[in-house]
Design an enzyme around this catalytic site. Structure first.
Site, PDB file in Angstrom:
ATOM      1  N   ARG A   1       5.752  -5.632  12.780  1.00 16.57           N
ATOM      2  CA  ARG A   1       4.462  -4.999  12.514  1.00 16.57           C
ATOM      3  C   ARG A   1       3.929  -4.373  13.796  1.00 16.57           C
ATOM      4  O   ARG A   1       4.013  -4.948  14.881  1.00 16.57           O
ATOM      5  CB  ARG A   1       3.435  -6.022  11.983  1.00 16.57           C
ATOM      6  CG  ARG A   1       3.528  -6.260  10.488  1.00 16.57           C
ATOM      7  CD  ARG A   1       3.067  -5.030   9.706  1.00 16.57           C
ATOM      8  NE  ARG A   1       3.200  -5.166   8.270  1.00 16.57           N
ATOM      9  CZ  ARG A   1       4.246  -4.808   7.546  1.00 16.57           C
ATOM     10  NH1 ARG A   1       5.320  -4.324   8.148  1.00 16.57           N
ATOM     11  NH2 ARG A   1       4.245  -4.922   6.241  1.00 16.57           N
TER      12      ARG A   1
ATOM     13  N   GLU B   1      -0.221   3.963  11.866  1.00 14.86           N
ATOM     14  CA  GLU B   1       0.808   4.639  11.073  1.00 14.86           C
ATOM     15  C   GLU B   1       0.152   5.409   9.934  1.00 14.86           C
ATOM     16  O   GLU B   1      -0.869   4.957   9.390  1.00 14.86           O
ATOM     17  CB  GLU B   1       1.802   3.616  10.515  1.00 14.86           C
ATOM     18  CG  GLU B   1       2.610   2.892  11.586  1.00 14.86           C
ATOM     19  CD  GLU B   1       3.658   1.937  11.001  1.00 14.86           C
ATOM     20  OE1 GLU B   1       3.796   1.896   9.756  1.00 14.86           O
ATOM     21  OE2 GLU B   1       4.320   1.249  11.771  1.00 14.86           O
TER      22      GLU B   1
ATOM     23  N   HIS C   1       9.246   3.436  10.609  1.00 10.88           N
ATOM     24  CA  HIS C   1       9.086   2.264   9.733  1.00 10.88           C
ATOM     25  C   HIS C   1      10.182   2.237   8.663  1.00 10.88           C
ATOM     26  O   HIS C   1       9.916   2.216   7.449  1.00 10.88           O
ATOM     27  CB  HIS C   1       7.706   2.258   9.077  1.00 10.88           C
ATOM     28  CG  HIS C   1       7.234   0.870   8.722  1.00 10.88           C
ATOM     29  ND1 HIS C   1       5.923   0.481   8.817  1.00 10.88           N
ATOM     30  CD2 HIS C   1       7.910  -0.220   8.286  1.00 10.88           C
ATOM     31  CE1 HIS C   1       5.804  -0.787   8.451  1.00 10.88           C
ATOM     32  NE2 HIS C   1       6.985  -1.229   8.118  1.00 10.88           N
TER      33      HIS C   1
END
Length: 525
Positions: A231, A260, A278
């Site tokens: 994360r 993000e 990601h």
């Protein structure tokens, strides 16, 4: 038929599973927050990935919502506190993309060690800068795991296959688990001091936010390399930039970022940083797996009450759910009885299990009992929210299991300690699924739970039953059943009277005024 909304892009297999199970489903990815709030009230379940934000405002509009299912691991896009307060179960799928994410972490570590992205770009540009890209081997290096859960354990296994030595910091890992994984348990400072590579496998919490900061980098080995496929926000990105500039950190490989989608970042444009958007869970296999899992888990919950991978409620397997159902009803009704007859602040609840029920998964039964006790005080209480509400009210909860023979094959006893007294009520199941009260305040009594009941505590002296009969006759109240119990002749006594219809406040007041009556309360279930 339960109704589920899928508001993010996931495999169409999830839609098929919901339909096969008999759950109505709408697939509407890409909804704006306002669009979601406008329709969420129509749904029992919400299936999401990372795009949908389940905020308190969304939950305020979700009057029928019972479960949110996250197709993936991280649930930082769900306000779990608000969901719990609303009684909404929050589930994730922690195993569906574990292998994929672990493989990505290993890939990122290799890419960082050998500077593959920068070398690739240079070679495509026709530069052939062979001497510029001097890498390091993984063989014999120390890999430090920050978090040794499901994904971390897979990374450890793969790293050991590469002949790396693995150390791990995880406050929840037991010595036995570390031995099973073949890793060395260390404290955080030791990990920083010894690791050649550090991979992160922990959720983003208040405790882990900016865990890798300037102070942490100062404690690390010179030339360490950092991998984060967990994360964003766990690494202080500005501090990492400074550590890279200073040469303390030789390289970093990042799949996640504090903000993000990451269109701009202080770490972009550097040859010593490998960056991917990601992609940890982005394989065909993983997306299929998490879609299948979230649909199966949500359908099981909505149709059978089975709870799997919930973050705010004990798990109940599909096999256990039917078996636990009558016990959960008994626990909730015992709690409801105690809550309805309690008139002062509650300090402590003790839930005891004896006989067959003590061998079952009792955590859901504890939550059912707490919900029953608190329900008379708030309509918003259910099994999910009850423990939080109890904690907020300062109510201590204790669970006790007895391994001893008793008068009943199965028994649940609930004791309420309030500001003025301690009262207990016990119940069992007749015929395997019919809840019955069998003891109140140590007085044996056998009575079913019904819609309209009168609970009376009184002195055991002649005349009460006659007075009650006359009073009921005068007001046209018919008795369905009458259950009595006492401590001893002339001592304390109780009566549970089942009525055919609801009793008025005026009748209750007249009963309370009878000479031998100590307390009279309406109770219903």
């Amino acid at each position: 038929m339960p109704k589920v909304l899928i508001s993010d892009k996931i495999s169409n297999r999830a839609v098929e599973i919901f339909q096969e199970r008999g759950v109505e489903v709408d697939y509407k990815p890409g909804l704006s927050p306002d669009e979601l709030k406008a329709i969420i009230g129509d749904y029992d379940g919400l299936a999401i990935r990372s795009a949908t934000k389940v905020t308190p405002e969304v939950l305020d509009h979700a009057g029928n919502l019972k479960v949110v299912g996250r197709a993936g691991i991280g649930v930082d896009n769900v306000d779990q506190h608000a969901a719990t307060a609303k009684g909404v179960v929050v589930m994730n799928t922690p195993f569906g993309n574990s292998i994929t994410t672990a493989e990505h972490a290993i890939s990122m570590m290799m890419a960082c060690a050998r500077q593959i992205p920068a070398a690739n770009a240079s070679t495509h540009a026709g530069k052939w800068e062979k001497s510029k890209f001097m890498g390091v081997e993984l063989y014999g290096k120390v890999l430090g795991l920050l978090g040794a859960g499901n994904i971390g354990s897979i990374v450890a296994d793969r790293a050991q296959g590469l002949k790396m030595r693995v150390i791990a910091f995880d406050p929840f890992m037991s010595p036995e688990r570390a031995e099973e994984m073949g890793v060395e348990r260390v404290d955080l400072d030791t990990l920083f001091a010894r690791a050649d590579f550090i991979t992160i496998h922990t959720p983003l919490t208040d405790q882990t936010r900016n865990l890798l900061n300037a102070s942490a980098f100062d404690k690390m080995k010179q030339g360490v390399r950092i991998v984060n496929c967990a994360r964003g926000g766990i690494i202080d990105e500005a501090a990492l930039r400074d550590a890279l500039d200073a040469g303390k950190v030789a390289g970093a490989a990042l799949d996640v970022f504090a903000q993000e989608p990451a269109k701009e970042n202080v770490l972009f444009g550097r040859d010593d940083v490998v960056a991917t958007p990601h992609l940890g869970a982005s394989t065909e296999e993983a997306q299929e797996n998490v879609a299948i899992q979230v649909a199966e888990q949500m359908a099981d919950f909505l149709l059978t009450g089975a709870v799997t991978n919930a973050l705010n409620m004990p798990s109940v397997s599909a096999e256990d759910a039917p078996r636990l159902k009558p016990y959960m009803k008994l626990a909730e009704q015992l709690g409801s009885f105690a809550g309805q007859v309690t008139e002062t602040g509650i300090r402590r609840l003790v839930i005891e299990f004896e006989g067959h029920v003590a061998k079952l998964n009792t955590k859901p039964l504890v939550q059912a009992a707490i919900a029953g006790v608190l329900k008379p005080f708030s309509d918003a209480v259910n099994m999910v929210s009850a423990p939080v509400i109890a904690r907020e009210r300062g109510i201590e909860i204790s669970e006790v299991k007895h391994d001893r023979p008793g008068d009943y094959q199965t028994l649940i006893k609930l004791t309420v300690e309030s500001e003025r007294f301690t009262r207990s009520v016990s119940g069992t199941l007749f015929g395997g699924d019919k809840p019955r009260i069998v003891d109140i305040k140590g007085i044996q009594v056998e009575a079913p739970f019904s819609d309209n009941m009168l609970y009376i505590t009184n002195q055991d002296k002649p005349g009460l039953i006659g007075h009650l009969g006359t009073l009921f006759s005068t007001h046209g109240v018919n008795i369905a059943s009458f259950h009595l119990g006492r401590t001893e002749a002339g001592g304390d006594a109780i009566a549970l009277v089942e009525l055919d219809s609801e009793m008025s406040d005026d009748v209750l007041a007249e009963i309370s005024a009878l000479p031998l009556v100590t307390q009279a309360k309406r109770v219903n279930f």
